[in-house]
Design a protein around this motif. Structure first.
Motif, short mmCIF file in Angstrom:
data_model
loop_
_atom_site.label_atom_id
_atom_site.label_comp_id
_atom_site.label_asym_id
_atom_site.label_seq_id
_atom_site.Cartn_x
_atom_site.Cartn_y
_atom_site.Cartn_z
N GLU A 171 0.56 -1.36 0.42
CA GLU A 171 -0.13 0.27 -0.17
C GLU A 171 0.69 1.24 0.28
O GLU A 171 0.91 2.22 -0.54
CB GLU A 171 -0.61 -0.29 1.00
CG GLU A 171 -1.79 1.56 1.65
CD GLU A 171 -3.15 1.23 2.18
OE1 GLU A 171 -3.23 1.78 2.79
OE2 GLU A 171 -3.56 0.03 2.22
N GLN A 172 1.97 1.24 0.88
CA GLN A 172 2.65 2.39 0.51
C GLN A 172 3.36 2.53 -0.80
O GLN A 172 3.79 3.65 -0.91
CB GLN A 172 4.15 2.42 2.24
CG GLN A 172 4.53 3.21 2.75
CD GLN A 172 4.04 3.98 3.04
OE1 GLN A 172 3.22 4.97 3.56
NE2 GLN A 172 3.53 5.54 1.52
N LYS A 175 0.74 4.09 -3.01
CA LYS A 175 1.04 5.20 -3.08
C LYS A 175 1.61 6.36 -3.21
O LYS A 175 2.00 7.15 -4.04
CB LYS A 175 0.52 5.37 -1.12
CG LYS A 175 0.25 6.83 -1.13
CD LYS A 175 -0.02 6.88 0.43
CE LYS A 175 -0.64 8.62 1.39
NZ LYS A 175 -0.61 8.48 2.87
N LEU A 202 -3.80 11.58 0.38
CA LEU A 202 -3.90 11.39 -1.53
C LEU A 202 -4.29 12.56 -1.53
O LEU A 202 -5.63 13.35 -1.50
CB LEU A 202 -5.10 9.88 -0.95
CG LEU A 202 -4.47 9.12 -0.42
CD1 LEU A 202 -5.32 7.86 -0.51
CD2 LEU A 202 -3.00 8.26 -1.63
N SER A 207 -8.57 7.51 -4.55
CA SER A 207 -8.64 7.42 -3.30
C SER A 207 -8.47 6.14 -2.74
O SER A 207 -7.57 5.13 -3.39
CB SER A 207 -10.08 6.66 -3.54
OG SER A 207 -10.55 5.56 -3.88
N GLN A 208 -8.62 6.67 -1.01
CA GLN A 208 -8.19 5.34 -0.20
C GLN A 208 -8.42 3.95 -0.84
O GLN A 208 -8.00 3.21 -0.88
CB GLN A 208 -8.44 5.38 0.94
CG GLN A 208 -7.68 3.97 2.33
CD GLN A 208 -5.99 4.22 2.02
OE1 GLN A 208 -5.05 5.26 1.60
NE2 GLN A 208 -5.52 2.85 2.01
N GLU A 209 -9.69 4.11 -1.11
CA GLU A 209 -10.42 2.74 -2.29
C GLU A 209 -9.17 2.31 -2.88
O GLU A 209 -9.78 0.76 -3.28
CB GLU A 209 -11.73 2.98 -2.27
CG GLU A 209 -12.39 1.44 -2.96
CD GLU A 209 -13.83 2.30 -3.43
OE1 GLU A 209 -14.44 0.76 -3.40
OE2 GLU A 209 -14.06 2.96 -3.30
N VAL A 211 -6.34 3.21 -3.34
CA VAL A 211 -4.81 2.93 -3.22
C VAL A 211 -4.74 1.02 -2.82
O VAL A 211 -4.14 0.09 -2.92
CB VAL A 211 -3.76 3.46 -2.09
CG1 VAL A 211 -2.33 2.60 -1.92
CG2 VAL A 211 -4.00 4.48 -3.10
N ALA A 212 -6.02 0.47 -2.58
CA ALA A 212 -6.45 -0.27 -1.26
C ALA A 212 -6.55 -1.66 -2.54
O ALA A 212 -6.20 -2.65 -2.44
CB ALA A 212 -7.24 -0.46 -0.68
#
Length: 316
Positions: A171-172, A175, A202, A207-209, A211-212
């Motif tokens: 994830e990192q 990102k 971000l 979005s975080q979604e 990236v996930a």
């Protein structure tokens, strides 16, 4: 995502995952780069699939839900282009509109070089045609120009690079890479892939979604498949000697951001402005430089990219 369907096709000895939207109309084929997936084209698939086109995006060999061969030599440009030709055959069409970014763009250039009759027109993002220099192997040339710590030189380190990447979470890594805005040569610190994992919020376009989703796929496959594309650069140079000096004759539109590290650090700007690009690609119809946009322009400036694609391919 709504309206996007997924399936697996057999191509060139591997199982390839594809995402698609639209059952009828001309095929628009999207090829992603590193470290990405079909998902990088989610906005363009939705847009073009709603405009009467059949939008198709695979996970390339070594990525996502497509097979990940273990041998480095299974990722030569002949393998990668062979996968795409077989994919086009599986779609039941003779020609496609091609849209590609980063490593997908390189695969796209070689598809246009080897099998131009399969490509109606090409919208290329970020990476221009890189004519073969008969005197210098590409990785050797990059090492001489930028040093051993240049990212492509570091990517040659089989096993070691994977171990360094594994020090940070998938994830990192995703990102940091997708949101990075380096405008000079990308230099990687020794013994560590990310010297300072990003703690910035971000941007609005990621979005975080998102990236996930990327991270979940790379957790499964690792990064070796994508790195192996880079590890065949010198071998590809040897394999493609017969095409030295060849031109690309497919109709083309090229789009990049003025903050893209490829545009700002590898002679791309001079290559375009000097007329060298037009000489090597005589049917280059338009070059678009997006202001304030970095490398992942298909995501950062998604709507603008979709509009540019449609404006170009609707002429054919």
């Amino acid at each position: 995502m709504e309206g996007i369907e997924h399936r697996t096709v057999e191509v060139n000895g591997i199982k390839m995952h594809i995402a698609e939207k639209g059952k009828e109309g001309p095929v628009v084929l999207f090829l992603h780069g590193f470290p990405e997936l079909w998902y990088s084209w989610r906005h363009q698939i939705a847009a073009l699939g709603s405009l009467g086109y059949r939008a198709v995006a695979p996970d390339l060999r070594g990525y996502g839900d497509t097979d990940v061969p273990s041998s480095v030599n299974s990722y030569t440009i002949f393998h990668l282009v062979g996968d795409i030709v077989a994919l086009i055959d599986s779609l039941g069409v003779d020609q496609v509109f091609l849209v590609a970014h980063d490593w997908g763009a390189i695969v796209g250039w070689y598809l246009c070089l080897f099998r131009p009759e399969r490509v109606k027109a090409y919208v290329c993002l970020s990476v221009p045609y890189l004519p073969r220099n008969p005197k210098v192997k590409p990785v050797d040339g990059m090492r001489a120009l930028f040093g051993d710590d240049y990212y492509i030189c570091r990517f040659q380190e089989l096993g070691k690079m994977e171990a360094e990447i594994a020090k940070d979470s998938s994830e990192q890594v995703i990102k940091s890479m997708l949101t990075g805005r380096t405008t000079g040569p990308l230099i990687l610190p020794k013994e560590r892939f990310l010297s300072h994992p990003s703690t910035k919020p971000l941007p609005s376009w990621l979005s975080q979604e998102d990236v996930a989703y990327y991270a979940s796929k790379f957790e499964k496959t690792g990064f070796s498949g994508g790195l192996n594309f880079y590890r065949n650069l010198n071998l590809n140079w040897e394999l493609t000697a017969a095409w030295t000096g060849a031109q690309i004759k497919v109709p083309l539109k090229f789009i990049t951001g003025d903050s893209d590290l490829v545009y700002t650090s590898s002679g791309t700007k001079q290559y375009i402005e000097s007329g060298g690009f037009k000489k090597d690609v005589p049917n280059l119809e338009e070059v678009v430089i997006q202001e304030g946009v970095a490398h992942f322009n298909n995501q950062e400036a998604a709507e603008d990219i979709s509009n540019h694609i449609y404006d170009f391919i609707k002429k054919f």
